[in-house]
Structure formats: structure tokens, C-alpha cells
Design a protein around this motif. Structure first.
Motif, PDB file in Angstrom:
ATOM      1  N   VAL A 260      59.705  40.802  28.254  1.00  0.00           N
ATOM      2  CA  VAL A 260      58.530  41.262  27.498  1.00  0.00           C
ATOM      3  C   VAL A 260      57.257  40.765  28.189  1.00  0.00           C
ATOM      4  CG1 VAL A 260      59.677  41.349  25.239  1.00  0.00           C
ATOM      5  CG2 VAL A 260      58.601  39.225  25.994  1.00  0.00           C
ATOM      6  N   PRO A 261      56.121  41.454  27.972  1.00  0.00           N
ATOM      7  CA  PRO A 261      54.842  40.926  28.484  1.00  0.00           C
ATOM      8  C   PRO A 261      54.486  39.636  27.749  1.00  0.00           C
ATOM      9  CG  PRO A 261      54.630  43.227  27.768  1.00  0.00           C
ATOM     10  CD  PRO A 261      55.946  42.726  27.247  1.00  0.00           C
TER      11      PRO A 261
ATOM     12  N   LEU B 212      35.658  35.840  29.127  1.00  0.00           N
ATOM     13  CA  LEU B 212      35.041  36.696  30.147  1.00  0.00           C
ATOM     14  C   LEU B 212      35.661  38.090  30.170  1.00  0.00           C
ATOM     15  CD1 LEU B 212      34.647  34.314  33.225  1.00  0.00           C
ATOM     16  CD2 LEU B 212      32.871  35.102  31.645  1.00  0.00           C
ATOM     17  N   THR B 213      36.965  38.150  30.428  1.00  0.00           N
ATOM     18  CA  THR B 213      37.614  39.460  30.542  1.00  0.00           C
ATOM     19  C   THR B 213      39.126  39.285  30.468  1.00  0.00           C
ATOM     20  OG1 THR B 213      37.617  41.528  31.834  1.00  0.00           O
ATOM     21  CG2 THR B 213      37.770  39.476  33.080  1.00  0.00           C
ATOM     22  N   VAL B 214      39.825  40.409  30.468  1.00  0.00           N
ATOM     23  CA  VAL B 214      41.280  40.372  30.432  1.00  0.00           C
ATOM     24  C   VAL B 214      41.812  41.368  31.465  1.00  0.00           C
ATOM     25  CG1 VAL B 214      41.346  42.038  28.522  1.00  0.00           C
ATOM     26  CG2 VAL B 214      43.280  40.524  28.864  1.00  0.00           C
ATOM     27  N   THR B 215      42.922  41.008  32.137  1.00  0.00           N
ATOM     28  CA  THR B 215      43.537  41.948  33.081  1.00  0.00           C
ATOM     29  C   THR B 215      45.047  42.015  32.834  1.00  0.00           C
ATOM     30  OG1 THR B 215      43.900  40.333  34.870  1.00  0.00           O
ATOM     31  CG2 THR B 215      41.783  41.475  34.859  1.00  0.00           C
ATOM     32  N   ASN B 216      45.631  43.111  33.290  1.00  0.00           N
ATOM     33  CA  ASN B 216      47.053  43.346  33.128  1.00  0.00           C
ATOM     34  C   ASN B 216      47.737  43.101  34.471  1.00  0.00           C
ATOM     35  OD1 ASN B 216      49.308  44.285  31.589  1.00  0.00           O
ATOM     36  ND2 ASN B 216      49.178  46.242  32.681  1.00  0.00           N
TER      37      ASN B 216
ATOM     38  N   LYS C 124      61.251  35.959  40.070  1.00  0.00           N
ATOM     39  CA  LYS C 124      61.505  36.192  38.655  1.00  0.00           C
ATOM     40  C   LYS C 124      60.462  37.204  38.168  1.00  0.00           C
ATOM     41  CE  LYS C 124      62.120  33.659  34.311  1.00  0.00           C
ATOM     42  NZ  LYS C 124      60.859  33.668  33.518  1.00  0.00           N
ATOM     43  N   PRO C 125      60.848  38.505  38.040  1.00  0.00           N
ATOM     44  CA  PRO C 125      59.861  39.512  37.630  1.00  0.00           C
ATOM     45  C   PRO C 125      59.224  39.139  36.301  1.00  0.00           C
ATOM     46  CG  PRO C 125      61.896  40.550  38.346  1.00  0.00           C
ATOM     47  CD  PRO C 125      62.169  39.082  38.258  1.00  0.00           C
ATOM     48  N   SER C 126      57.897  39.313  36.207  1.00  0.00           N
ATOM     49  CA  SER C 126      57.214  38.965  34.965  1.00  0.00           C
ATOM     50  C   SER C 126      56.008  39.868  34.770  1.00  0.00           C
ATOM     51  CB  SER C 126      56.814  37.494  34.977  1.00  0.00           C
ATOM     52  OG  SER C 126      55.978  37.227  36.077  1.00  0.00           O
TER      53      SER C 126
END
Ligand code: 8DG
Ligand code: MG
Ligand code: MG
Length: 144
Positions: A7-8, A71-75, A83-85
């Protein structure tokens, strides 16, 4: 039994500003190994971004911060890592409570050490979520 589906997750990271410099540390963790990154970590259940920012900076560097602002948010999707995340990364900025306070490397298994780097002369390689922001022209310093 089946492995849990990935999950994110939410991360909170901090541009700790001192003059025209920012605090960075070279990562020893598997994600972003040997790249320079901001202090920060996982948002805990029930926590505000500000409290998480102050907690992670304290745990990782011993520093007390103030003037904590969003400040900001990124994906950020890391599929190529060992380990994919997937992180939704919240970027905050803050200042030192006491400008004389010196960072300590309190999690030496995760970081090679902390130092201040001039914004116009950042070390390489930067952790790619940060690199992406710098390349886009993002500037964490307050205007004026
Ligand atoms: P914790 O157990 O203390 O909560 O976690 P941590 O060990 O401090 O986690 P971390 O890897 O430092 O941060 C969590 C994730 O945040 C990281 O795997 C990917 C994401 N992240 C970014 N950019 C940055 C950054 O500049 N610094 C840090 N520390 N994490 C970042 O997307
Ligand atoms: Mg941490
Ligand atoms: Mg961390």
C-alpha cells in the motif's frame, strides 16, 4: 499465508533551513542507498505533519526545530528499488530553535551523517524525490 498487498505510505520530510543552507544526510537505507536526503520518516497514526516533522528530526539528528510549515506534497513510486515502495511525501520547512545547536547522527545504521549544504551547491547524488523538486525549480526558502 499470502503476503500483504503493498500500500502507499505517508512520509513527512523536512527542509531544515539555516541561512542559505539545508540539512542533508547520505542514506544507508535500501531505498535511495548512498543518496543525499532530508531528515524525515513515516507519519504515525493520529499525528499532525508538524508533530511528525519535529519528532523525526529530533530522533534522527537531536535537533529541536521551530517555525514548522507545510510546503508541498509529491507522489513517489519506487518500483526499481530492492524493496518496491510507494510514498506520498509531505515536504515541510523549519528553522533551528537554537541556531548554535549541532546535528548528531543518532541513527548511524540509516544515515552516514548530517551536514549543512548551500542551496546553490547541493551534493550529488540527491535522493530522487528531492532531485525531481530541485530540477523543477522548487525553492524551500521563504520569500523576502
Ligand atoms: P521511521 O521508521 O523513522 O518512521 O522511518 P525512516 O527510517 O526515518 O524512513 P525514511 O526512509 O527516512 O523516510 C520514509 C520514506 O520517505 C522514504 O523511504 C522515502 C520517502 N522520502 C522521500 N523523500 C525523502 C527525503 O528527502 N528524506 C527522507 N528521509 N525520506 C524521503 O520521498
Ligand atoms: Mg526516522
Ligand atoms: Mg528517516
Amino acid at each position: 499465508s499470502e503476503a500483504a498487498a503493498p500500500v502507499p505510505r505517508v512520509a513527512v520530510v523536512v527542509f531544515l533551513l539555516r541561512g542559505k543552507t539545508v540539512l542533508l544526510g547520505k542514506r544507508c537505507s535500501s531505498v535511495g542507498q548512498s543518496t543525499f536526503a532530508l531528515p524525515g520518516g513515516h507519519l504515525e497514526f493520529g499525528e499532525s505533519f508538524e508533530i511528525c516533522a519535529a519528532r523525526e528530526v529530533k530522533e534522527e539528528t537531536g535537533l529541536d526545530i521551530c517555525k514548522i510549515e507545510f510546503l508541498t506534497v509529491t507522489n513517489n513510486v519506487f518500483l526499481q528499488e530492492p524493496k518496491p515502495s510507494h510514498y506520498v511525501t509531505v515536504f515541510m520547512r523549519a528553522s533551528l530553535g537554537d541556531p548554535q545547536q549541532v546535528p548528531q547522527n543518532l541513527e548511524p545504521d540509516k544515515c552516514d551523517g548530517w551536514d549543512w549544504y548551500a542551496w546553490d551547491n547541493l551534493p550529488k547524488p540527491l535522493f530522487w524525490p528531492l532531485e525531481k523538486m530541485v530540477l523543477s525549480g522548487f525553492d524551500p526558502f521563504p520569500v523576502g
